[in-house]
Design a protein around this motif. Structure first.
Motif, PDB file in Angstrom:
ATOM      1  N   GLU A  91       0.828  -1.209   0.000  1.00  0.00           N
ATOM      2  CA  GLU A  91       0.000   0.000   0.000  1.00  0.00           C
ATOM      3  C   GLU A  91       0.862   1.258   0.000  1.00  0.00           C
ATOM      4  O   GLU A  91       0.566   2.222  -0.706  1.00  0.00           O
ATOM      5  CB  GLU A  91      -0.941   0.017   1.202  1.00  0.00           C
ATOM      6  N   ALA A  92       1.955   1.241   0.764  1.00  0.00           N
ATOM      7  CA  ALA A  92       2.855   2.398   0.793  1.00  0.00           C
ATOM      8  C   ALA A  92       3.458   2.641  -0.587  1.00  0.00           C
ATOM      9  O   ALA A  92       3.549   3.781  -1.041  1.00  0.00           O
ATOM     10  CB  ALA A  92       3.946   2.191   1.840  1.00  0.00           C
ATOM     11  N   VAL A  93       3.855   1.580  -1.275  1.00  0.00           N
ATOM     12  CA  VAL A  93       4.415   1.697  -2.629  1.00  0.00           C
ATOM     13  C   VAL A  93       3.354   2.212  -3.593  1.00  0.00           C
ATOM     14  O   VAL A  93       3.641   3.053  -4.453  1.00  0.00           O
ATOM     15  CB  VAL A  93       5.005   0.346  -3.094  1.00  0.00           C
ATOM     16  N   ARG A  94       2.128   1.738  -3.459  1.00  0.00           N
ATOM     17  CA  ARG A  94       1.041   2.218  -4.323  1.00  0.00           C
ATOM     18  C   ARG A  94       0.859   3.729  -4.156  1.00  0.00           C
ATOM     19  O   ARG A  94       0.755   4.465  -5.142  1.00  0.00           O
ATOM     20  CB  ARG A  94      -0.266   1.488  -3.998  1.00  0.00           C
ATOM     21  N   LEU A  95       0.860   4.194  -2.921  1.00  0.00           N
ATOM     22  CA  LEU A  95       0.727   5.635  -2.689  1.00  0.00           C
ATOM     23  C   LEU A  95       1.954   6.389  -3.207  1.00  0.00           C
ATOM     24  O   LEU A  95       1.825   7.434  -3.850  1.00  0.00           O
ATOM     25  CB  LEU A  95       0.508   5.917  -1.203  1.00  0.00           C
ATOM     26  N   ALA A  96       3.148   5.866  -2.951  1.00  0.00           N
ATOM     27  CA  ALA A  96       4.377   6.526  -3.411  1.00  0.00           C
ATOM     28  C   ALA A  96       4.390   6.661  -4.925  1.00  0.00           C
ATOM     29  O   ALA A  96       4.906   7.651  -5.464  1.00  0.00           O
ATOM     30  CB  ALA A  96       5.607   5.752  -2.936  1.00  0.00           C
ATOM     31  N   SER A  97       3.815   5.694  -5.629  1.00  0.00           N
ATOM     32  CA  SER A  97       3.827   5.736  -7.092  1.00  0.00           C
ATOM     33  C   SER A  97       2.994   6.890  -7.642  1.00  0.00           C
ATOM     34  O   SER A  97       3.108   7.225  -8.820  1.00  0.00           O
ATOM     35  CB  SER A  97       3.343   4.405  -7.667  1.00  0.00           C
ATOM     36  N   LEU A  98       2.190   7.521  -6.797  1.00  0.00           N
ATOM     37  CA  LEU A  98       1.394   8.677  -7.213  1.00  0.00           C
ATOM     38  C   LEU A  98       2.203   9.973  -7.218  1.00  0.00           C
ATOM     39  O   LEU A  98       1.767  10.976  -7.791  1.00  0.00           O
ATOM     40  CB  LEU A  98       0.184   8.847  -6.289  1.00  0.00           C
ATOM     41  N   LEU A  99       3.363   9.960  -6.588  1.00  0.00           N
ATOM     42  CA  LEU A  99       4.178  11.175  -6.524  1.00  0.00           C
ATOM     43  C   LEU A  99       4.770  11.501  -7.896  1.00  0.00           C
ATOM     44  O   LEU A  99       5.185  10.600  -8.624  1.00  0.00           O
ATOM     45  CB  LEU A  99       5.286  11.016  -5.485  1.00  0.00           C
ATOM     46  N   PRO A 100       4.824  12.777  -8.249  1.00  0.00           N
ATOM     47  CA  PRO A 100       5.293  13.157  -9.589  1.00  0.00           C
ATOM     48  C   PRO A 100       6.741  12.788  -9.866  1.00  0.00           C
ATOM     49  O   PRO A 100       7.117  12.591 -11.019  1.00  0.00           O
ATOM     50  CB  PRO A 100       5.079  14.671  -9.628  1.00  0.00           C
ATOM     51  N   GLU A 101       7.549  12.646  -8.837  1.00  0.00           N
ATOM     52  CA  GLU A 101       8.963  12.303  -9.050  1.00  0.00           C
ATOM     53  C   GLU A 101       9.138  10.892  -9.606  1.00  0.00           C
ATOM     54  O   GLU A 101      10.175  10.576 -10.168  1.00  0.00           O
ATOM     55  CB  GLU A 101       9.751  12.452  -7.747  1.00  0.00           C
ATOM     56  N   THR A 102       8.133  10.049  -9.468  1.00  0.00           N
ATOM     57  CA  THR A 102       8.255   8.688  -9.998  1.00  0.00           C
ATOM     58  C   THR A 102       8.102   8.653 -11.514  1.00  0.00           C
ATOM     59  O   THR A 102       8.426   7.640 -12.133  1.00  0.00           O
ATOM     60  CB  THR A 102       7.221   7.739  -9.354  1.00  0.00           C
ATOM     61  N   SER A 103       7.640   9.742 -12.100  1.00  0.00           N
ATOM     62  CA  SER A 103       7.499   9.802 -13.561  1.00  0.00           C
ATOM     63  C   SER A 103       8.126  11.069 -14.132  1.00  0.00           C
ATOM     64  O   SER A 103       7.743  11.536 -15.198  1.00  0.00           O
ATOM     65  CB  SER A 103       6.020   9.728 -13.953  1.00  0.00           C
ATOM     66  N   ALA A 104       9.098  11.624 -13.412  1.00  0.00           N
ATOM     67  CA  ALA A 104       9.748  12.864 -13.849  1.00  0.00           C
ATOM     68  C   ALA A 104      10.608  12.618 -15.091  1.00  0.00           C
ATOM     69  O   ALA A 104      11.161  11.530 -15.256  1.00  0.00           O
ATOM     70  CB  ALA A 104      10.612  13.421 -12.722  1.00  0.00           C
ATOM     71  N   PRO A 105      10.747  13.622 -15.958  1.00  0.00           N
ATOM     72  CA  PRO A 105      11.573  13.469 -17.155  1.00  0.00           C
ATOM     73  C   PRO A 105      13.074  13.531 -16.848  1.00  0.00           C
ATOM     74  O   PRO A 105      13.893  13.341 -17.728  1.00  0.00           O
ATOM     75  CB  PRO A 105      11.142  14.645 -18.027  1.00  0.00           C
ATOM     76  N   TYR A 106      13.441  13.795 -15.620  1.00  0.00           N
ATOM     77  CA  TYR A 106      14.841  13.814 -15.196  1.00  0.00           C
ATOM     78  C   TYR A 106      15.018  12.698 -14.165  1.00  0.00           C
ATOM     79  O   TYR A 106      14.049  12.092 -13.712  1.00  0.00           O
ATOM     80  CB  TYR A 106      15.206  15.175 -14.584  1.00  0.00           C
ATOM     81  N   ARG A 107      16.243  12.426 -13.782  1.00  0.00           N
ATOM     82  CA  ARG A 107      16.517  11.328 -12.842  1.00  0.00           C
ATOM     83  C   ARG A 107      15.974  11.674 -11.453  1.00  0.00           C
ATOM     84  O   ARG A 107      16.459  12.580 -10.780  1.00  0.00           O
ATOM     85  CB  ARG A 107      18.019  11.076 -12.778  1.00  0.00           C
ATOM     86  N   ALA A 108      14.954  10.946 -11.048  1.00  0.00           N
ATOM     87  CA  ALA A 108      14.329  11.152  -9.742  1.00  0.00           C
ATOM     88  C   ALA A 108      13.637   9.860  -9.339  1.00  0.00           C
ATOM     89  O   ALA A 108      13.445   8.963 -10.160  1.00  0.00           O
ATOM     90  CB  ALA A 108      13.326  12.303  -9.796  1.00  0.00           C
ATOM     91  N   GLY A 109      13.232   9.774  -8.108  1.00  0.00           N
ATOM     92  CA  GLY A 109      12.523   8.597  -7.647  1.00  0.00           C
ATOM     93  C   GLY A 109      12.125   8.752  -6.193  1.00  0.00           C
ATOM     94  O   GLY A 109      12.406   9.767  -5.553  1.00  0.00           O
ATOM     95  N   VAL A 110      11.447   7.736  -5.690  1.00  0.00           N
ATOM     96  CA  VAL A 110      10.975   7.738  -4.315  1.00  0.00           C
ATOM     97  C   VAL A 110      11.373   6.421  -3.670  1.00  0.00           C
ATOM     98  O   VAL A 110      11.053   5.351  -4.185  1.00  0.00           O
ATOM     99  CB  VAL A 110       9.443   7.928  -4.247  1.00  0.00           C
ATOM    100  N   GLU A 111      12.083   6.506  -2.561  1.00  0.00           N
ATOM    101  CA  GLU A 111      12.443   5.320  -1.785  1.00  0.00           C
ATOM    102  C   GLU A 111      11.425   5.172  -0.660  1.00  0.00           C
ATOM    103  O   GLU A 111      11.111   6.142   0.037  1.00  0.00           O
ATOM    104  CB  GLU A 111      13.842   5.493  -1.206  1.00  0.00           C
ATOM    105  N   VAL A 112      10.904   3.967  -0.487  1.00  0.00           N
ATOM    106  CA  VAL A 112       9.902   3.688   0.543  1.00  0.00           C
ATOM    107  C   VAL A 112      10.557   2.812   1.599  1.00  0.00           C
ATOM    108  O   VAL A 112      11.030   1.720   1.298  1.00  0.00           O
ATOM    109  CB  VAL A 112       8.675   2.967  -0.057  1.00  0.00           C
ATOM    110  N   ARG A 113      10.579   3.314   2.846  1.00  0.00           N
ATOM    111  CA  ARG A 113      11.214   2.567   3.927  1.00  0.00           C
ATOM    112  C   ARG A 113      10.306   2.532   5.142  1.00  0.00           C
ATOM    113  O   ARG A 113       9.747   3.552   5.535  1.00  0.00           O
ATOM    114  CB  ARG A 113      12.541   3.223   4.316  1.00  0.00           C
ATOM    115  N   GLN A 114      10.180   1.354   5.718  1.00  0.00           N
ATOM    116  CA  GLN A 114       9.372   1.210   6.924  1.00  0.00           C
ATOM    117  C   GLN A 114      10.098   1.827   8.113  1.00  0.00           C
ATOM    118  O   GLN A 114      11.315   1.660   8.261  1.00  0.00           O
ATOM    119  CB  GLN A 114       9.093  -0.254   7.214  1.00  0.00           C
TER     120      GLN A 114
END
Length: 119
Positions: A91-114
């Motif tokens: 569920e946390a990953v599903r929510l994180a995937s909604l962040l714009p950085e996960t589909s940015a045209p430059y190198r970006a991403g979201v790390e999910v940690r408990q």
């Protein structure tokens, strides 16, 4: 419910060179994320530039030393975070995937940690 930290990573130079249109797209993406995630979001924020950071570390039992700047010299840096509650990592990953950085045209991403312990 389990608490997770979402660490938003990106290329420091790409962030510095971002056009006003891209900044607006990112801001709107975070608003949309917050609208969907709702009460699951416990906290969040944007971090100041790594160049204005201080790193505190100790080596070999020596008293901690403070250095200016980020911990690493990497082109990537953590630019923001969210703390949220979710049923599980999926569920946390599903929510994180909604962040714009996960589909940015430059190198970006979201790390999910408990988060294992609270204060």
């Amino acid at each position: 419910m389990v608490r997770f930290m979402l660490l938003i990573n990106g290329d420091r130079q790409a962030w510095a060179d971002m056009s006003p249109e891209e900044e607006a797209r990112i801001t709107e993406g975070h608003r949309a994320f917050l609208a969907v995630a709702g009460a699951a979001v416990l906290d969040g924020g944007e971090l100041d530039a790594p160049e204005r950071a201080a790193s505190v570390r100790s080596r070999h039992g020596v008293a901690p030393q403070v250095t200016e700047g980020p911990f690493t010299g990497s082109a990537e840096a953590v630019g923001g975070y969210y703390i949220l509650e979710a049923a599980d990592l999926d569920e946390a990953v599903r929510l994180a995937s909604l962040l714009p950085e996960t589909s940015a045209p430059y190198r970006a991403g979201v790390e999910v940690r408990q988060l294992l312990n609270g204060v």
